[in-house]
Design an enzyme around this catalytic site. Structure first.
Site, PDB file in Angstrom:
ATOM      1  N   TYR A  77      -0.448  -0.663   9.853  1.00 40.70           N
ATOM      2  CA  TYR A  77      -0.579  -0.986   8.579  1.00 40.70           C
ATOM      3  C   TYR A  77       0.541  -0.696   7.874  1.00 40.70           C
ATOM      4  O   TYR A  77       0.960  -1.523   6.890  1.00 40.70           O
ATOM      5  CB  TYR A  77      -1.873  -0.288   8.194  1.00 40.70           C
ATOM      6  CG  TYR A  77      -2.686  -0.644   6.836  1.00 40.70           C
ATOM      7  CD1 TYR A  77      -3.184  -1.847   6.722  1.00 40.70           C
ATOM      8  CD2 TYR A  77      -2.127   0.389   5.732  1.00 40.70           C
ATOM      9  CE1 TYR A  77      -3.933  -2.117   5.396  1.00 40.70           C
ATOM     10  CE2 TYR A  77      -2.928   0.308   4.676  1.00 40.70           C
ATOM     11  CZ  TYR A  77      -3.524  -1.256   4.179  1.00 40.70           C
ATOM     12  OH  TYR A  77      -4.083  -1.399   2.963  1.00 40.70           O
ATOM     13  N   SER A 102       0.893  -1.176  -0.107  1.00 41.70           N
ATOM     14  CA  SER A 102      -0.060   0.070   0.035  1.00 41.70           C
ATOM     15  C   SER A 102       0.835   1.108  -0.030  1.00 41.70           C
ATOM     16  O   SER A 102       2.071   1.177   0.610  1.00 41.70           O
ATOM     17  CB  SER A 102      -0.978  -0.188   1.227  1.00 41.70           C
ATOM     18  OG  SER A 102      -1.504   1.226   1.508  1.00 41.70           O
ATOM     19  N   LYS A 132       2.699  -3.163   5.550  1.00 45.46           N
ATOM     20  CA  LYS A 132       2.614  -2.973   4.026  1.00 45.46           C
ATOM     21  C   LYS A 132       3.973  -2.805   3.547  1.00 45.46           C
ATOM     22  O   LYS A 132       4.364  -3.556   2.392  1.00 45.46           O
ATOM     23  CB  LYS A 132       1.860  -1.989   3.615  1.00 45.46           C
ATOM     24  CG  LYS A 132       0.306  -2.401   3.876  1.00 45.46           C
ATOM     25  CD  LYS A 132      -0.145  -3.737   3.346  1.00 45.46           C
ATOM     26  CE  LYS A 132      -1.501  -3.917   2.986  1.00 45.46           C
ATOM     27  NZ  LYS A 132      -1.678  -5.306   2.356  1.00 45.46           N
TER      28      LYS A 132
END
Ligand code: NAI
Length: 310
Positions: A166, A153, A170
């Site tokens: 996150y 991401s 990622k």
């Protein structure tokens, strides 16, 4: 244009019960692949579970004349990863393609982040990709063929407010993919990363008015190209969303050289900082060897890159 097919290929798509993963599974099956539709079936923050999401996609594939099997195992455990790969082998005899796509969100600003929010997100995104890919990679190595895709991401590769857990997970996937690209090279295993943008349950509250034009189907063609036999690239990162397809890369500049093996002073670093950070003349490294090679040149006395004070 030659049509890109997946006849004879067996694909695992994790988190394929909805959003992006569902579109990958449907299109892979439409193009001839036999697909393991894996989905834990829980909520978007990773709680709960159920069989209905994966079942619904398998039904859609079967109704369209394709072949698929459901898997409800969580990617987040060693046993889950092994079970997902075993489903592919038991049902279809092998694994050619793994799209690591399962994901959850536990967004919080860093000061408010609880250990549990970190652990659950690392477990699904980062460790989950290890747990599914490792047993698959062993089989791919034996078969001399494999295509791996890791879903990163821009939140991790570039940064996004409120997503430390996150983002770290990622960005970690990039490291995993880069090393597997090298370890898989001589077995015709390609490993790449995709950073998508699409309207799904994970993003529907975040994308605002752009959401309308960000159908997950806009990401599907690039994801599938990267896991196709036609794909020759490995160790790379791509981004897709809203009909735009592009490459993201890590660049390495020449830097500034004090002298072979000579440490600079802090003041010299400060004085030459503009050269140290100047992206001019960067290359896109394909492994750590490219960085070492630049150091090696300097150690051999080639300080032509950039001399002090230049
Ligand atoms: P989604 O929520 O529709 O899909 C994720 C799927 O993963 C869900 O169906 C969920 O049930 C499944 N899942 C969650 N935990 C699992 C586990 N432990 N084991 C197996 N399955 C599990 O969301 P979306 O957007 O389709 O996300 C797909 C991937 O793309 C995720 O990795 C996400 O982080 C990534 N991504 C999505 C972006 C977007 O704009 N939608 C942006 C950047 C990355």
């Amino acid at each position: 244009m030659t049509e890109i097919g997946f006849d004879g290929r067996v694909a695992i798509v994790t988190g394929a019960g909805g959003g992006l993963g569902r579109t990958y599974a449907l299109e892979l099956a439409r193009r001839g692949a036999r697909v393991v539709v894996n989905d834990l079936g829980g909520s978007m923050d990773g709680r709960g579970g159920g069989s209905s999401m994966a079942d619904a996609v398998v039904k859609e594939i079967a109704e369209a004349g394709g072949q698929a099997v459901a898997s409800y195992d969580s990617v987040a455990t060693v046993e889950g990863g092994e079970a997902i790969v075993a489903t592919a082998v038991d049902r279809f005899g092998k694994v050619d393609i793994v799209i690591n796509n399962a994901g959850i969100l536990r967004d919080k600003t860093f000061v408010k982040l609880a250990a549990e929010d970190l652990e659950s997100v690392l477990d699904v995104h980062l460790k989950g990709a290890f747990f599914v890919t490792q047993p698959a990679f062993r089989l791919m190595k034996e078969n001399g063929y494999g295509r791996l895709l890791f879903t990163s991401s821009t939140s991790g590769l570039l940064g996004n407010f409120g997503q430390t857990n996150y983002g770290a997970a990622k960005a970690g996937l990039l490291g995993l993919s880069n090393v597997l690209a090298l370890e898989g090279a001589k077995y015709n295993i390609k490993s790449n990363v995709i950073a998508p943008t699409a309207r799904t349950r994970l993003t529907e509250d975040l994308l605002g008015p752009m959401a309308e034009k960000l159908a997950p189907e806009c990401v599907t063609p690039l994801a599938l190209y990267l896991v196709s036999e036609a794909c020759e690239v490995t160790h790379e990162i791509y981004t897709a969303g809203g009909g735009r397809y592009a490459r993201i890369f890590v660049g390495l500049n020449d830097g500034w050289v004090k002298g072979p093996g000579e440490p600079a002073t802090l003041e010299e670093v400060a004085a030459n900082f503009a050269s140290i950070r100047d992206p001019e003349g960067y290359v896109i490294p394909t492994s750590t060897a490219d960085d070492l090679q630049k150091v090696g040149r300097v150690l051999k006395g080639d300080v032509s890159i950039q001399r002090p004070g230049r």
